[in-house]
Design a protein around this motif. Structure first.
Motif, mmCIF file in Angstrom:
data_model
loop_
_atom_site.group_PDB
_atom_site.id
_atom_site.type_symbol
_atom_site.label_atom_id
_atom_site.label_comp_id
_atom_site.label_asym_id
_atom_site.label_seq_id
_atom_site.Cartn_x
_atom_site.Cartn_y
_atom_site.Cartn_z
ATOM 1 N N ILE A 213 0.240 -1.136 0.143
ATOM 2 C CA ILE A 213 -0.169 0.284 0.433
ATOM 3 C C ILE A 213 0.192 1.282 -0.132
ATOM 4 C CG2 ILE A 213 -1.501 1.428 1.754
ATOM 5 C CD1 ILE A 213 -2.792 -1.055 0.539
ATOM 6 N N VAL A 221 -4.980 6.734 -1.783
ATOM 7 C CA VAL A 221 -4.592 5.350 -1.672
ATOM 8 C C VAL A 221 -4.846 4.935 -2.407
ATOM 9 C CG1 VAL A 221 -4.735 3.629 0.373
ATOM 10 C CG2 VAL A 221 -6.027 6.170 0.773
ATOM 11 N N HIS A 223 -3.080 0.672 -4.026
ATOM 12 C CA HIS A 223 -2.007 -0.486 -4.420
ATOM 13 C C HIS A 223 -1.136 -0.797 -5.388
ATOM 14 C CE1 HIS A 223 -3.684 -3.361 -6.760
ATOM 15 N NE2 HIS A 223 -4.741 -2.552 -6.902
ATOM 16 N N ALA A 259 -7.751 -4.590 0.505
ATOM 17 C CA ALA A 259 -6.140 -3.839 0.966
ATOM 18 C C ALA A 259 -6.456 -2.332 1.305
ATOM 19 C CB ALA A 259 -4.728 -3.852 -0.059
ATOM 20 N N VAL A 260 -7.151 -1.754 -0.111
ATOM 21 C CA VAL A 260 -6.815 -0.291 0.107
ATOM 22 C C VAL A 260 -8.664 -0.244 1.040
ATOM 23 C CG1 VAL A 260 -7.538 1.849 -0.867
ATOM 24 C CG2 VAL A 260 -6.480 0.017 -1.890
ATOM 25 N N ALA A 263 -6.882 0.146 4.699
ATOM 26 C CA ALA A 263 -5.706 1.101 4.949
ATOM 27 C C ALA A 263 -7.067 2.824 5.169
ATOM 28 C CB ALA A 263 -5.008 1.498 3.750
ATOM 29 N N GLN A 332 -3.797 5.126 -9.691
ATOM 30 C CA GLN A 332 -3.509 3.964 -9.394
ATOM 31 C C GLN A 332 -4.014 2.699 -11.020
ATOM 32 O OE1 GLN A 332 -4.197 1.461 -6.266
ATOM 33 N NE2 GLN A 332 -3.611 0.654 -8.007
#
Length: 657
Positions: A213, A221, A223, A259-260, A263, A332
């Protein structure tokens, strides 16, 4: 941007961070303990400050000492590396109070994600899937034992604090649970200062996948894809790679989104890693394990394969920029991946002796030049028992996974570290395993494998005898025993591969177990049986280290054959139990006069951040001094002796029932 950044760590990660700081034009400050005064990370920095004595508690873990070092060098920011204080919320708060920037996430993110129980419950509320189990604060052993039946066996005990797999214990039956809980609490308390535990169901054929991350302070944010970290031994990663051979584009997108979400839910800022557990049988089902609020040991494989606008990323540089308030300048959709990268962790340990950590002096060093190596090693360096035994990371990449595997194997074959035992040969054997080559990985694969290690040959013993024949200090090519004219025969006793062998030397010849070998000194080295010995060597007193193609061993000269002491057990088994290295007694399981059986654990010693269980070599009566937890022991110190039981079969009463 900052002027001076202090690196609150040691070893290869300190060198790696300092390298980036120099590339960014920033002044770097190193810190060191007395054991590390001559270490490469000290020499690499622009300035260095002594913290204290060798034990980490009095140096690298001393928050006030690091704050004092910051003031001494005028550091505006601190990079914590990984381990030590990198996820310590008190350290982050102390820096904040002192007006010094912590190159890491906000205090609240560390505080929440640093406790696995809180983290698990938090992400569950944000629709991130978690492993079934019981995760409640404050549960004692009785409460955990009562809950274990509901979780189901096999299960996994996990500490709520810390990371790196320390304190994690697999339990297969209720009978094994009490001792497993005690061991997990000891390890967690020693490593993290917090012995809180929780339980999770053990996932069958598990894959350990983590997602990198990157988040700025302006709301972005994103990944950087996944890393495959399933090749582990005792929950410690051995080989890591990116991308995972299991993960396709669709699964990568789902893992990245989870995961994002994790976080973003804690307002994360900086570089971090979200770890997931997948079932190899059903990879579409994945579970959140934990979030590491720091840089990971294996971050180089991500750096080698991620591309943004065709360029590789430097994660440390982005950590520094983000900490200075700069926004991410890409989204991203601009993140791509190219090729494959694999990293092997090079440890000072002896795989043939149960992966026992090794200490000593690096007498000969050669690192491969055609791949990335993150290391802090030099010839003459002392490998200390006070710190983690990882020496270096060797990272190879290629256009695809088979090419990366081949490049890593070649690099390990070209690596020479003499003076301590290493796991290089083991790493090469692991890379050659058919399942590893095919990408059929899971976290239990290493535990199911056993390898036959290369043993020293008779010709190499002849060479060793030749190199050890002079008296210490006279040099390897001294004439002793090799004078022109009449030969001066000489007999040496050598210890190698755990055994003793006698070698007879005369002018130009060596007799090894009755097998003759010709020896000749030449300007290019020593010829053995007409062939130049293409082998590296380093000598320290009566010990000679030999190495070639990723293999190494030690040969020790003895003046006479040492007798095996009289005592209990099978013929040739010493009755003495000794410490394998300097360490601290953390548990005593027997007392003087107890009746014990072969394999029974007598005491547990902690050294190089690992627990070593010392067991009885035979049935009998134990004789041992009054040891207690906290006592310091030295290498080869005899801690117990086993006497045979009385002839009539009666033994002294076991004092512990």
């Amino acid at each position: 941007m900052f002027n001076t950044v202090l690196v609150a760590n040691r070893g290869e990660i300190a060198v790696r961070v300092i390298r980036t700081l120099r590339a960014m034009g920033l002044r770097s400050a190193a810190v060191y303990s007395d054991a590390d005064a001559g270490s490469p990370h000290v020499a690499a920095a622009d300035v260095a400050v002594r913290l204290g004595p060798a034990p980490a508690a009095h140096s690298y873990l001393d928050i006030e000492a690091i704050l004092s070092a910051c003031r001494a060098v005028g550091a505006q920011a601190v990079h914590p590396g990984y381990g030590f204080l990198s996820e310590n919320v008190d350290f982050a708060r102390a820096l904040q109070a002192a007006g010094i920037t912590f190159i890491g996430p906000p205090v609240q993110a560390i505080n929440l994600m640093g406790d696995k129980i809180r983290a698990k419950n938090h992400v569950t509320a944000h629709q991130v899937p978690t492993t079934p189990g019981i995760a409640e604060p404050g549960l004692d052993d009785a409460a955990l034992a009562a809950a274990a039946a509901g979780v189901g066996y096999p299960l996994l005990i996990k500490p709520s604090a810390g990371g790196g797999g320390k304190g994690m214990v697999e339990v297969r039956s209720p009978e094994d649970l009490p001792e497993a809980l005690a061991s997990a609490r000891r390890t967690a308390a020693a490593a993290f200062g917090d012995d809180t535990l929780f339980l999770e169901r053990l996932v069958p054929s598990p894959r350990h996948i983590e997602v990198q991350i990157l988040a700025d302070a302006h709301g972005t944010v994103l990944h950087l894809g996944e890393r495959e970290c399933s090749l582990q031994r005792r929950h410690q990663k051995v080989i890591e790679e990116a991308p995972s051979p299991l993960v396709d584009a669709a699964l990568r997108s789902r893992l990245g989104a989870a995961a994002v979400a994790a976080a973003a839910s804690v307002g994360y800022v900086g570089a971090g890693t979200v770890e997931f557990l997948l079932s190899d049988a059903n990879p579409d089902e994945f579970y959140f394990m934990e979030m590491n609020t720091r840089l990971q040991v294996e971050h180089p494989v991500t750096e080698q394969v991620v591309r943004v606008r065709g360029e590789r990323l430097d994660l440390v540089a982005w950590q520094v920029r983000i900490a200075a308030g700069q926004p991410l300048d890409f989204g991203q959709e601009e993140v791509g991946w190219q090729g494959h990268a694999i990293e092997a962790r090079l440890y000072a340990e002896d795989p043939a002796a149960g992966f026992l950590p090794s200490i000593g002096t690096v007498g000969k060093l050669r690192l491969p030049g055609h791949v990335r190596v993150d290391a802090a090693l030099r010839e003459g360096q002392q490998i200390s028992p006070h710190y983690d035994p990882m020496l270096a990371k060797v990272i190879a990449d290629g256009p695809d996974r088979p090419a990366a595997l081949r490049a890593l194997d070649r690099a390990l074959a070209d690596t020479v570290v003499l003076g301590v035992k290493t796991n290089i040969e083991y790493l090469r054997l692991l890379l050659a395993d058919p399942d590893v080559a095919a990408g059929n990985l899971d976290t239990t694969l290493i535990e199911r494998r056993s390898f036959e290690f290369r043993r020293i040959s008779a010709a190499e013993l002849a060479l060793a005898a030749h190199l050890l024949s002079p008296e210490p200090g006279t040099g390897p090519w001294a004439a002793d025993g090799w004078r022109p004219g009449a030969p001066a025969p000489r007999r040496l006793q050598l210890e190698a591969d755990g055994g003793l062998v006698e070698v007879d030397l005369a002018a130009g010849a060596a007799l090894v177990d009755g097998e003759p070998h010709r020896l000749l000194d030449t300007p290019n080295g020593v010829q053995v049986d007409g062939q130049l010995a293409h082998i590296s060597w380093a000598r320290e007193g009566d010990t000679l280290w030999l190495g070639s193609a990723g293999w190494s061993t030690a040969v020790r000269r003895r003046g006479r054959r040492e007798q095996v002491p009289e005592g209990a057990g099978a013929a040739g088994v010493s009755p003495h139990v000794s410490s394998p290295m300097p360490g601290t007694v953390i548990a005593v399981k027997a007392a003087d006069g107890d009746a014990v059986t072969a394999g029974q654990v007598l005491l547990i010693v902690e050294a190089m951040k690992m627990e070593h269980q010392l067991a009885s070599p035979a049935d009998g009566i134990v004789r041992m001094p009054a040891l207690k937890p906290g006592d310091l022991v030295t290498t080869k110190q005899t801690l117990a002796t086993i006497e045979p039981s009385a002839d009539d079969g009666h033994t002294r009463k076991d004092q512990h029932g």
